[in-house]
Design a protein around this motif. Structure first.
Motif, mmCIF file in Angstrom:
data_model
loop_
_atom_site.group_PDB
_atom_site.id
_atom_site.type_symbol
_atom_site.label_atom_id
_atom_site.label_comp_id
_atom_site.label_asym_id
_atom_site.label_seq_id
_atom_site.Cartn_x
_atom_site.Cartn_y
_atom_site.Cartn_z
ATOM 1 N N UNK A 43 0.646 -1.338 0.120
ATOM 2 C CA UNK A 43 0.087 0.100 0.235
ATOM 3 C C UNK A 43 0.964 1.243 -0.099
ATOM 4 N N UNK A 44 2.101 1.220 0.612
ATOM 5 C CA UNK A 44 2.842 2.495 0.659
ATOM 6 C C UNK A 44 4.061 2.236 0.067
ATOM 7 N N UNK A 45 4.888 3.292 -0.256
ATOM 8 C CA UNK A 45 6.362 3.276 -0.777
ATOM 9 C C UNK A 45 7.164 3.884 0.303
ATOM 10 N N UNK A 46 8.192 3.532 0.573
ATOM 11 C CA UNK A 46 9.203 3.964 1.628
ATOM 12 C C UNK A 46 9.864 5.293 0.914
ATOM 13 N N UNK A 47 10.063 6.192 1.700
ATOM 14 C CA UNK A 47 10.843 7.499 1.605
ATOM 15 C C UNK A 47 12.168 7.170 1.403
ATOM 16 N N UNK A 48 12.915 6.915 0.205
ATOM 17 C CA UNK A 48 14.365 6.682 0.104
ATOM 18 C C UNK A 48 15.557 7.694 -0.033
ATOM 19 N N UNK A 49 14.698 8.953 0.079
ATOM 20 C CA UNK A 49 15.829 10.071 -0.090
ATOM 21 C C UNK A 49 16.117 10.662 1.150
ATOM 22 N N UNK A 50 17.349 10.262 1.873
ATOM 23 C CA UNK A 50 18.022 10.349 3.073
ATOM 24 C C UNK A 50 18.398 11.867 2.934
ATOM 25 N N UNK A 51 17.745 12.598 4.289
ATOM 26 C CA UNK A 51 18.103 14.021 4.392
ATOM 27 C C UNK A 51 17.435 14.936 3.349
ATOM 28 N N UNK A 52 16.525 14.507 2.490
ATOM 29 C CA UNK A 52 15.986 15.269 1.324
ATOM 30 C C UNK A 52 14.756 15.700 1.745
ATOM 31 N N UNK A 53 14.313 17.053 1.521
ATOM 32 C CA UNK A 53 12.980 17.546 1.851
ATOM 33 C C UNK A 53 12.492 18.206 0.400
ATOM 34 N N UNK A 54 11.334 17.997 0.000
ATOM 35 C CA UNK A 54 10.585 18.680 -0.851
ATOM 36 C C UNK A 54 9.205 19.503 -0.375
ATOM 37 N N UNK A 55 8.654 20.301 -1.393
ATOM 38 C CA UNK A 55 7.405 20.938 -0.997
ATOM 39 C C UNK A 55 6.426 20.076 -1.401
ATOM 40 N N UNK A 56 5.321 19.869 -0.194
ATOM 41 C CA UNK A 56 4.344 19.130 -0.521
ATOM 42 C C UNK A 56 3.132 20.301 -0.740
#
Length: 743
Positions: free
Chosen positions: A128-141
């Motif tokens: 049902x979900x994907x892991x967030x694999x981008x260590x120390x990475x932040x985006x705009x939601x």
């Protein structure tokens, strides 16, 4: 001084897709946290929608309703002036994530997606979900419009980030991330994060609670810090029970602890701690590591303090010792709480149990009795929600239970289903136990129904089957056993639907099952017999643990009737009696003892053993009691029976998950149910090893076995050296033994 912080974590009994109820319980927990002076409140994993939504996570409705609840939370005056950390699914760039949403005063501060998925055993998060694999990475939601209207924000930070307040730094972990070899708290701690939070949906298994406690103590022992742990509580609508255990730790010590089993829908744990204790601990123990190079955390700053300026006289929480439950106590409490959630949320008026007078059905009866004890205690302690639910179940708005035995009589019906093959001993044991726990008990004779069914068969075929004891074949014998067992299932459901009606009372009853995990492993039950029920509180518990549980009940609940039940050999009582005595026993029918089955079950599931690797392990584990030939026979017998009866797991009653070697096909053990039951290649590998084994001669116990070189005699050796065709007896699937073996 501005160095002491009061933090809150909680265990909430959330229910999948119950958005209304989930919202109410979240708000109540925040209200309690604020009343205790907390400035930060942590909730459980996916608490807005419930963790157990399963394939409902694929539906857009689940995401929509979760954001609608989030809007209600943002708008509520209850959530003002406290940082709230809630769990919900979020879709970002068309990818679905399991997230923490952290907000304060109608503003979303950050959304932190889960980075390490729970994807084994009962958990299928990668579905049902994907892991967030981008260590120390932040985006705009980009927020949905319904949220923008409340917060005035277009976008918020989404990704691997931490929250920086005026006085400290807070970083999130989500459930399985604590158990990972790459736990985020390690790097966060080295980067100066002082408070770690973990929102979990961790289910109960026997003897598991200490693993959580030790992991959290270890996390803060290594690098210092404060650790808040929140967990789901209750039955979320499935086979597992989430067992709370919310806790707060600092620098390797537990300082606040919630209940593991409780009927309280909302439990909030708060602790006041000194940030300087973390800084002093790290200054001595972790200084060299904290100076090493690492990628820094992305900090989201907020103009808010968890501490106040006048906290010098505020006492801090001190270390406590965690009192772990014994396995017997866990069996008494966990399945009881699970049953209560099912009963009060199903809309039914109670339970019905076919009570045979054996260990298994008696264990189920004792779990119901334990549930009644918990309910009465909760009402006595002032739990108004439990009283309201009890009144709704019994259909009486003025009812107040006075004693567990009296309550048991209102919501629990037991019935002994006798046949001509039943003994007086089992009947009297069932009646005595029913009297002691207070259930409404009935004696039902099934002979008329069995003879009626056999009469129909005789009219059509002109034949009347006979038991083996009366000269019948194995197939006749098995069919006669199975028809009795299936008649009991039909009658159980009939009485569950109409027994209250016959007494002039409203409602129906949930039918309880009582097959244990060891019998499920080998399929030692009849498909669609009285083991088929609505739910089964003991279906994930071994026979060995159930016997220990009954001994506990003798002492704890003063149920002396269990003494005779424990002393009697387990039997299905489906074959004719011999001189009025039982001639059929379960362990003889199965070809192995229940303790042997427990060992085999753990090797099969936990150690991932096939026939050959299981033989290799058992060869050493059982070398003092069994020869290699006997070990081989038991292994082959188990796998034959396991594969012959595996199809039964597709219809097994939903059971309380209590053991990590559960064979439950529907959720936990994803293996095929159509096998080549000869296991030709695997069994040949076992047989080829026996002649070449050179194991020291063990000291034989009285009546035991002596062996040398892996064979007892020339005949056996000659048989085992025959590794040729599939026509040898050792590779043929043997006929079913007696009892409950059923194709």
């Amino acid at each position: 001084m501005g160095r002491k912080v009061t933090l809150a974590t909680c265990s909430i009994n959330q229910w999948a897709l119950d958005f209304e109820g989930n919202l109410e319980r979240i708000l109540k927990s925040i209200e309690i946290a604020k009343a205790h002076g907390a400035r930060y409140r942590l909730g459980s994993e996916l608490e807005i929608c419930g963790y157990g939504c399963a394939d409902h996570f694929h539906e857009s409705d689940t995401l929509l309703h979760s954001f609608q609840v989030l809007r209600k939370l943002l708008e509520s005056p209850v959530t003002q002036d406290i940082i709230c950390d809630v769990g919900m699914p979020v879709m970002h760039r068309n990818v679905r994530y399991n997230c923490r949403v952290v907000f304060l005063n109608r503003k979303i501060l950050l959304i932190r997606p889960k980075m390490m998925m729970a994807n084994n055993g009962n958990h299928r998060e990668m579905r049902w979900f994907s892991p967030w694999n981008q260590l120390r990475h932040v985006e705009d939601y980009y927020l949905p419009r319904m949220i923008q209207e409340v917060t005035g924000q277009d976008t918020v930070p989404f990704g691997d980030c931490v929250l920086s307040t005026n006085d400290t730094c807070i970083g999130s972990e989500i459930c399985a991330e604590l158990w990972s070899s790459r736990s985020p708290h390690i790097q966060m701690g080295l980067d100066g994060v002082e408070i770690f939070t973990n929102a979990s949906a961790s289910h109960h298994e026997l003897r598991k609670a200490d693993q959580r406690v030790n992991l959290i103590k270890s996390a803060t022992t290594k690098s210092g810090g404060i650790y808040l742990y929140a967990n789901q509580r209750g039955c979320d609508g499935d086979r597992v029970y989430y067992d709370g255990c919310a806790m707060v730790a600092i620098n390797g010590d537990i300082v606040a602890q919630g209940a593991q089993f409780s009927l309280n829908d909302v439990e909030v744990i708060t602790a006041t701690l000194d940030l300087e204790d973390v800084r002093s601990y790290r200054g001595e123990a972790c200084q060299p590591d904290m100076e090493s190079e690492h990628k820094t955390c992305h900090r989201v700053k907020v103009d808010f303090s968890l501490s106040s300026g006048d906290d010098i006289y505020l006492p801090t929480h001190q270390p406590i010792t965690w009192p772990f439950h014994t396995p017997e106590e866990e069996i008494s409490l966990g399945p009881a709480c699970w049953l209560w959630d099912y009963l009060r949320r199903s809309g039914q008026a109670g339970f019905l149990l076919p009570l045979s007078g054996g260990v298994d059905s008696s264990s189920t009866a004792c779990v119901v009795h334990s549930m009644c004890v918990l309910l009465c205690q909760a009402i006595e302690d002032g739990n108004s929600q439990v009283l309201e639910d009890v009144r709704r179940v019994v259909g009486d708005d003025s009812y107040r239970p006075e004693h567990p035995k009296e309550l048991c009589g209102r919501i629990f019906t037991t019935c002994y289903m006798a046949s001509e093959n039943s003994s007086k001993d089992t009947c009297s044991r069932a009646k005595e136990l029913a009297n002691q726990i207070g259930s409404t008990h009935m004696n039902i004779n099934i002979d008329m129904a069995v003879k009626g069914i056999l009469g129909i068969f005789s009219v059509v075929t002109g034949s009347w089957p006979k038991f083996r004891a009366h000269g019948g074949s194995h197939r006749e014998n098995l069919a006669l056993q199975n028809v009795q067992a299936r008649v009991r299932m039909v009658l159980a459901y009939l009485f569950a639907q109409l027994s209250l009606w016959a007494r002039g009372k409203p409602g129906g009853l949930l039918v309880l099952g009582s097959a244990n995990v060891d019998e499920s492993l080998t399929g030692y039950f009849t498909k669609y017999d009285c083991s088929s029920a609505d739910i089964n509180p003991i279906g994930g518990i071994s026979k060995t643990d159930l016997k220990s549980f009954l001994l506990y009940c003798v002492e704890h609940f003063q149920l002396s009737a269990l003494t005779g039940i424990l002393a009697a050999p387990p039997t299905a009582e489906l074959e004719p009696l011999t001189d009025g005595q039982v001639s059929q026993t379960d362990e003889v029918d199965m070809g192995m003892t229940y303790s042997e089955l427990s060992v085999i079950g753990r090797l099969r599931k936990i150690s991932k053993c096939g026939p050959f690797s299981m033989f290799c392990k058992l060869l050493h584990m059982w070398k003092d009691a069994l020869s290699p030939t006997e070990v081989a026979q038991k292994v082959k017998h188990f796998f034959r029976m396991y594969s012959v009866n595996r199809h039964k797991m597709t219809t097994v009653t939903p059971s309380y998950h209590a053991e990590s070697y559960s064979p439950d096909d529907n959720r936990f053990d994803h293996r095929p149910f159509l096998y080549n039951t000869r296991w030709t290649w695997q069994f040949r590998c076992i047989d080829n090893q026996i002649p070449v084994l050179r194991v020291p001669l063990p000291v034989a116990a009285p009546g035991g076995t002596s062996w040398q070189g892996g064979v007892k005699d020339a005949a056996l050796k000659a048989e085992m050296l025959n590794t040729g065709s599939d026509q040898s007896e050792r590779t043929k699937c043997p006929p079913h033994p007696g009892g409950n073996w059923d194709l």
